[in-house]
Design a protein around this motif. Sequence first.
Motif, PDB file in Angstrom:
ATOM      1  N   ARG A 187     -14.459 -15.751  26.762  1.00 49.25           N
ATOM      2  CA  ARG A 187     -13.077 -15.705  26.291  1.00 49.25           C
ATOM      3  C   ARG A 187     -12.341 -14.515  26.899  1.00 49.25           C
ATOM      4  O   ARG A 187     -12.902 -13.426  27.023  1.00 49.25           O
ATOM      5  CB  ARG A 187     -13.023 -15.589  24.765  1.00 49.25           C
ATOM      6  N   ILE A 188     -11.080 -14.741  27.231  1.00 46.20           N
ATOM      7  CA  ILE A 188     -10.198 -13.656  27.649  1.00 46.20           C
ATOM      8  C   ILE A 188      -9.034 -13.632  26.665  1.00 46.20           C
ATOM      9  O   ILE A 188      -8.198 -14.547  26.656  1.00 46.20           O
ATOM     10  CB  ILE A 188      -9.671 -13.841  29.083  1.00 46.20           C
ATOM     11  N   THR A 189      -9.004 -12.618  25.813  1.00 46.18           N
ATOM     12  CA  THR A 189      -7.950 -12.471  24.816  1.00 46.18           C
ATOM     13  C   THR A 189      -7.387 -11.051  24.900  1.00 46.18           C
ATOM     14  O   THR A 189      -7.807 -10.257  25.747  1.00 46.18           O
ATOM     15  CB  THR A 189      -8.493 -12.707  23.390  1.00 46.18           C
ATOM     16  N   SER A 190      -6.476 -10.732  24.008  1.00 45.73           N
ATOM     17  CA  SER A 190      -5.901  -9.390  23.995  1.00 45.73           C
ATOM     18  C   SER A 190      -6.949  -8.340  23.647  1.00 45.73           C
ATOM     19  O   SER A 190      -6.764  -7.155  23.929  1.00 45.73           O
ATOM     20  CB  SER A 190      -4.735  -9.321  23.004  1.00 45.73           C
ATOM     21  N   ASP A 191      -8.063  -8.764  23.034  1.00 41.77           N
ATOM     22  CA  ASP A 191      -9.140  -7.824  22.724  1.00 41.77           C
ATOM     23  C   ASP A 191      -9.842  -7.341  23.988  1.00 41.77           C
ATOM     24  O   ASP A 191     -10.309  -6.198  24.057  1.00 41.77           O
ATOM     25  CB  ASP A 191     -10.170  -8.473  21.794  1.00 41.77           C
ATOM     26  N   THR A 192      -9.966  -8.238  24.983  1.00 40.98           N
ATOM     27  CA  THR A 192     -10.686  -7.902  26.213  1.00 40.98           C
ATOM     28  C   THR A 192      -9.757  -7.614  27.384  1.00 40.98           C
ATOM     29  O   THR A 192     -10.168  -6.975  28.350  1.00 40.98           O
ATOM     30  CB  THR A 192     -11.634  -9.053  26.605  1.00 40.98           C
ATOM     31  N   ALA A 193      -8.516  -8.079  27.311  1.00 42.49           N
ATOM     32  CA  ALA A 193      -7.536  -7.854  28.373  1.00 42.49           C
ATOM     33  C   ALA A 193      -6.208  -7.466  27.715  1.00 42.49           C
ATOM     34  O   ALA A 193      -5.435  -8.337  27.299  1.00 42.49           O
ATOM     35  CB  ALA A 193      -7.360  -9.104  29.240  1.00 42.49           C
ATOM     36  N   PRO A 194      -5.933  -6.176  27.574  1.00 44.57           N
ATOM     37  CA  PRO A 194      -4.744  -5.713  26.869  1.00 44.57           C
ATOM     38  C   PRO A 194      -3.435  -6.317  27.360  1.00 44.57           C
ATOM     39  O   PRO A 194      -2.485  -6.456  26.581  1.00 44.57           O
ATOM     40  CB  PRO A 194      -4.772  -4.197  27.102  1.00 44.57           C
ATOM     41  N   VAL A 195      -3.382  -6.719  28.628  1.00 47.03           N
ATOM     42  CA  VAL A 195      -2.141  -7.269  29.167  1.00 47.03           C
ATOM     43  C   VAL A 195      -1.707  -8.531  28.427  1.00 47.03           C
ATOM     44  O   VAL A 195      -0.529  -8.886  28.406  1.00 47.03           O
ATOM     45  CB  VAL A 195      -2.281  -7.562  30.683  1.00 47.03           C
ATOM     46  N   PHE A 196      -2.647  -9.229  27.776  1.00 46.20           N
ATOM     47  CA  PHE A 196      -2.307 -10.439  27.033  1.00 46.20           C
ATOM     48  C   PHE A 196      -1.527 -10.137  25.751  1.00 46.20           C
ATOM     49  O   PHE A 196      -0.884 -11.025  25.191  1.00 46.20           O
ATOM     50  CB  PHE A 196      -3.585 -11.207  26.663  1.00 46.20           C
ATOM     51  N   THR A 197      -1.583  -8.904  25.281  1.00 44.73           N
ATOM     52  CA  THR A 197      -0.934  -8.540  24.024  1.00 44.73           C
ATOM     53  C   THR A 197       0.547  -8.892  24.035  1.00 44.73           C
ATOM     54  O   THR A 197       1.293  -8.487  24.925  1.00 44.73           O
ATOM     55  CB  THR A 197      -1.095  -7.031  23.751  1.00 44.73           C
ATOM     56  N   GLY A 198       0.966  -9.668  23.055  1.00 47.77           N
ATOM     57  CA  GLY A 198       2.375 -10.020  22.924  1.00 47.77           C
ATOM     58  C   GLY A 198       2.861 -11.139  23.818  1.00 47.77           C
ATOM     59  O   GLY A 198       4.024 -11.558  23.709  1.00 47.77           O
ATOM     60  N   LEU A 199       2.008 -11.658  24.698  1.00 45.72           N
ATOM     61  CA  LEU A 199       2.438 -12.709  25.618  1.00 45.72           C
ATOM     62  C   LEU A 199       2.245 -14.109  25.039  1.00 45.72           C
ATOM     63  O   LEU A 199       2.743 -15.091  25.599  1.00 45.72           O
ATOM     64  CB  LEU A 199       1.684 -12.593  26.951  1.00 45.72           C
ATOM     65  N   GLY A 200       1.492 -14.212  23.948  1.00 48.11           N
ATOM     66  CA  GLY A 200       1.323 -15.511  23.301  1.00 48.11           C
ATOM     67  C   GLY A 200       0.412 -16.463  24.047  1.00 48.11           C
ATOM     68  O   GLY A 200       0.493 -17.675  23.847  1.00 48.11           O
ATOM     69  N   VAL A 201      -0.476 -15.943  24.907  1.00 51.99           N
ATOM     70  CA  VAL A 201      -1.418 -16.794  25.642  1.00 51.99           C
ATOM     71  C   VAL A 201      -2.770 -16.103  25.743  1.00 51.99           C
ATOM     72  O   VAL A 201      -2.871 -14.874  25.677  1.00 51.99           O
ATOM     73  CB  VAL A 201      -0.926 -17.122  27.080  1.00 51.99           C
ATOM     74  N   SER A 202      -3.819 -16.901  25.884  1.00 52.56           N
ATOM     75  CA  SER A 202      -5.165 -16.413  26.180  1.00 52.56           C
ATOM     76  C   SER A 202      -5.954 -17.607  26.697  1.00 52.56           C
ATOM     77  O   SER A 202      -5.420 -18.729  26.755  1.00 52.56           O
ATOM     78  CB  SER A 202      -5.836 -15.797  24.944  1.00 52.56           C
ATOM     79  N   SER A 203      -7.206 -17.386  27.086  1.00 51.52           N
ATOM     80  CA  SER A 203      -7.954 -18.489  27.683  1.00 51.52           C
ATOM     81  C   SER A 203      -9.446 -18.343  27.434  1.00 51.52           C
ATOM     82  O   SER A 203      -9.931 -17.304  26.969  1.00 51.52           O
ATOM     83  CB  SER A 203      -7.684 -18.570  29.190  1.00 51.52           C
ATOM     84  N   ALA A 204     -10.164 -19.407  27.751  1.00 51.53           N
ATOM     85  CA  ALA A 204     -11.622 -19.404  27.608  1.00 51.53           C
ATOM     86  C   ALA A 204     -12.217 -20.386  28.603  1.00 51.53           C
ATOM     87  O   ALA A 204     -11.532 -21.302  29.086  1.00 51.53           O
ATOM     88  CB  ALA A 204     -12.028 -19.784  26.189  1.00 51.53           C
ATOM     89  N   LEU A 205     -13.476 -20.191  28.913  1.00 51.04           N
ATOM     90  CA  LEU A 205     -14.242 -21.097  29.758  1.00 51.04           C
ATOM     91  C   LEU A 205     -15.499 -21.463  28.983  1.00 51.04           C
ATOM     92  O   LEU A 205     -16.196 -20.575  28.476  1.00 51.04           O
ATOM     93  CB  LEU A 205     -14.599 -20.424  31.081  1.00 51.04           C
ATOM     94  N   ILE A 206     -15.763 -22.753  28.859  1.00 52.95           N
ATOM     95  CA  ILE A 206     -16.915 -23.209  28.080  1.00 52.95           C
ATOM     96  C   ILE A 206     -17.796 -24.129  28.920  1.00 52.95           C
ATOM     97  O   ILE A 206     -17.295 -25.006  29.626  1.00 52.95           O
ATOM     98  CB  ILE A 206     -16.474 -23.972  26.809  1.00 52.95           C
TER      99      ILE A 206
END
Length: 210
Positions: free
Chosen positions: A72-91
């Motif tokens: 997962r790539i979220t604001s927890d692991t990539a601060p740039v996502f903070t406030g942008l309303g998007v994140s992603s994951a690979l499963i």
Amino acid sequence: MAVDMLLRWTLVVAVTLAALLMSAQASDPELTTDFFVPAGVNKTTLTADYFTSTFFRNGITVVAPAKIGVKRITSDTAPVFTGLGVSSALIKYLPGGINPHHTHPRGTEILYVMEGTLTVGLVDTTNKFFSKVLEVGDVFVFPKGLVHFQINQGRKPVVAFIAFSSANPGTVSLPATLFGSGIPDNVHMAAFKVGKSVIDKLQLPFNITT
């Protein structure tokens, strides 16, 4: 008459403001800058690396005995996502691999199948069940907050890319939440109308003892 009209307009304004506040609270905080910069970081020193993640570069290795792997790539692991309303994951799902019943309380999920054939399902608030077998190139949407799952019922691995409408959508796994959180047995027995022996079996994989 004028007083009644004023009261009506006041009520309309109050209800509208309440609705707007509730809507704002259910979404990611709005940015008032181009992008989020962590405290103590000088914006002028940032490079393109700040907007880049190589986390998915080497794919996913599923570690036995698990049959599913998630990055997962979220604001927890990539601060740039903070406030942008998007994140992603690979499963990655090995044959028989399942992402069990769960919800994302803060974001809608869009799933894109990159490899293999994946069975997905969701249940809406009227308790209607929807299911589909997805192939490479197919996209499926799981609306925010609804219970859903994915399972690989084929003979080959499946890889899917996930996008969320939240910088940190959260995940509530129903099996773990219900039977791995310590909810009292009598509550489960009353809710599911089963005996304690059944509850004990359901709790066993989560090492819950009562």
